[in-house]
Enzyme design. Structure first.
Site, PDB file in Angstrom:
ATOM      1  N   CYS A   1     -15.868 -44.413  -8.376  1.00  0.00           N
ATOM      2  CA  CYS A   1     -15.584 -45.544  -7.492  1.00  0.00           C
ATOM      3  C   CYS A   1     -14.364 -46.344  -7.942  1.00  0.00           C
ATOM      4  CB  CYS A   1     -16.770 -46.482  -7.351  1.00  0.00           C
ATOM      5  SG  CYS A   1     -16.478 -47.686  -6.034  1.00  0.00           S
TER       6      CYS A   1
ATOM      7  N   CYS B   1     -15.483 -46.215   0.464  1.00  0.00           N
ATOM      8  CA  CYS B   1     -15.502 -47.357  -0.435  1.00  0.00           C
ATOM      9  C   CYS B   1     -15.579 -48.636   0.378  1.00  0.00           C
ATOM     10  CB  CYS B   1     -14.217 -47.353  -1.273  1.00  0.00           C
ATOM     11  SG  CYS B   1     -14.031 -48.825  -2.278  1.00  0.00           S
TER      12      CYS B   1
END
Lengths: 117, 432
Positions: free
Chosen positions: B195, B375
């Protein structure tokens, strides 16, 4: 997303509320809607007076739905960032308004029994 | 004709029955006695276990993981922002596993893809016909000189990635820092990482709290990027650069944290012009990330790239190992150019499982992974940008024309806060 399917949305909603609560809510919503349709069939019409009175609940339902979502999440009116956010706000409000209106029509109608034509 | 109550109820029941019976039938299971070993019971391993158990009848599936706690890692940012308690991200590993598979509660110590066997830390040898590597990532805190986990939560040092309890300690420090102001120092490592949006999110969140508490005027926010960009996807990078400018962040490029001095509150960065020191009152330490040692010590990693990191050498479209065709890798450990997120796992796992099942059946699978990653890039509490992209750096919005990917939106925040964890849980169960 790879697959956007009805089955996935159902799976996600079951995870949000738990399968029992989710299907219970679906069943309750369906029962209220069916009761609403039943009353129209039974009375041969939409009781305009009663419906008008029920509609007074619409703003309450709209506001309650919006505030509920904001309370449930860490967000508020100042987080509206674009047109889709306004649309989402309207949709949430509409859902609350329509839901409470129908409920407010159905409950007294059922409680008061069959109306004379 | 007047419909009576009985007729009406009958009609309703018939309608409900029609809805129930119209749901599609499940595909028939494939009979197989294959021995399948899954290394790791995180997001990817658990989802693979459930999908394989659903697809195969008679296969012996074994999952190997010593960790009793399952961690919902996308929740760490919310914990470190004081919005959720530490236990928000914690559940039991066993809660998600199918009942008809074996769970060896040990870690893998050795992988031998030539002899097709693994050895556990307890000395058990498990032979396999197919291996799914889903071991996740190792946070290499030791690679930052002076850094250790016990520093988190003291002297202005936080680390959102380190785990739910550490994320909560990070929140305590961020909360304290945003009460007083000072220098907030935010970084990301020079390695591949899970991430890559998380370091940016936490910078935005700290800024947001400082503004809401009225201390932003006394606060300097420094973001040290590891290379010349803020985000690997050019169009997103430009947007983030604009937002950073708008928020008044001081960005430095080509800075990789190599040491931290908790006493002096100084971090040292490797830069093209030599080492540089930056002082901080609060920092979110993000260590280099590598493949776990068991992978790095095996023949599975790439030998000509990421040699310091050890990601598994898989074909980026099929997730199948390029040298050992009965080995697959999914999740963070997979050596693909993008996709160390749960959103990628959600796409990778069905692909790898179909490829594996096709191999058992002796057919070709047409399922491929295109590098999809998502995201929800939080830019303040209550707003996020729902950024989705693929290997080609193309934006791939799930709701094109409805949810704009590069706009800070409430709906994107609602998705992060309400829908993401349930979607993740459904993914674990193999249902999403």
């Amino acid at each position: 997303m790879k697959d956007v399917s009805i089955g996935m949305f159902i799976a996600v909603f079951e995870e949000i509320f738990g399968a029992g609560l989710f299907w219970g809510m679906v069943a309750a919503a369906a029962a209220i809607l069916l009761a609403f349709l039943y009353l129209i069939v039974r009375d041969h019409k939409l009781e305009s007076r009663r419906f008008l009175r029920a509609e007074l609940w619409a703003p309450v339902g709209a506001l309650a739905a919006i505030l509920f979502v904001q309370f449930w999440t860490n967000s508020g009116f100042t987080d509206i960032g674009g047109p889709i956010d306004v649309i989402v706000l309207i949709l949430i409000g509409s859902a609350g308004a329509i839901g409470l209106t129908i409920l407010a029509y159905v409950v007294p109608s059922l409680l008061s029994g069959r109306r004379s034509a | 004709m007047l419909a009576n109550r009985r007729q009406f109820l009958g009609l309703s029941a018939a309608g409900a029955a029609a809805v129930v019976t119209s749901s599609p039938a499940r595909a028939a299971k494939i009979k197989s006695n294959a021995r399948i070993v899954i290394l790791g019971a995180g997001a990817a391993g658990t989802a693979a276990a459930n999908r394989l158990a659903e697809r195969l009848d008679g296969a012996k599936i074994t999952i190997v993981d010593a960790r009793k706690q399952h961690l919902y890692q996308p929740g760490f940012t919310l914990i470190a922002a004081g919005l959720k308690p530490a236990n928000y991200s914690v559940s039991g590993t066993g809660d998600w596993l199918p009942s008809d598979i074996d769970w060896i509660e040990e870690a893998a110590a050795e992988i031998d893809p030539v002899a097709k066997k693994i050895v556990t830390t307890g000395g058990k040898t498990v032979d396999y016909d197919y291996l799914v590597v889903a071991t996740g990532i190792k946070l290499d805190f030791e690679a930052i000189e002076g850094m250790s986990l016990d520093l988190i939560g003291k002297n202005g040092i936080g680390s959102v990635y380190a785990g739910p309890d550490y994320a909560a300690k990070t929140w305590a420090e961020m909360d304290r820092f945003t009460e007083t102001g000072g220098v907030g120092l935010f970084t990301r490592p020079g390695t591949e990482m899970k991430c890559a949006g998380a370091p940016l999110k936490y910078t935005f969140l700290t800024d947001d709290y400082a503004r809401k508490k009225g201390t932003r005027g006394k606060t300097e926010i420094i973001y040290a990027a590891h290379n010349k960009t803020l985000f690997g996807v050019p169009i997103v990078n430009e947007k983030v650069r604009m937002l950073y400018e708008d928020r008044g962040f001081n960005t430095v490029y080509d800075h990789v944290m190599k040491a931290i001095d908790p006493g002096r509150k100084i971090a040292t960065f490797a830069t093209p012009d030599g080492d540089k020191e930056i002082g901080f009152d609060f920092t979110n330490v993000i260590p280099p990330m590598r493949s776990p040692d068991v992978i790095r010590n095996s023949p599975l990693p790439w030998t000509d790239k990421w040699t310091d990191q050890g990601w598994v050498e898989v074909d980026q479209y099929t997730m199948r190992h390029r040298r050992f065709p009965e080995v697959f890798a999914v999740g963070d450990a997979a050596g693909v150019p993008k996709g160390k997120t749960a959103a990628s796992v959600k796409w990778q796992v069905p692909v790898a499982v179909d490829q594996l099942v096709a191999q058992i059946e002796g057919r070709e699978s047409s399922e491929t992974y295109n590098g999809y990653t998502s995201c929800p890039l939080i830019t303040q509490v209550g707003k996020a940008m729902l950024i989705e992209f693929d290997y080609k750096n193309n934006l791939t919005p799930s709701f094109p024309g409805i949810i704009a990917p590069l706009e800070e939106l409430w709906i994107s925040w609602l998705m992060k806060e309400i829908a993401l964890k349930p979607t993740y849980n459904a993914m674990l169960r193999g249902r999403a």
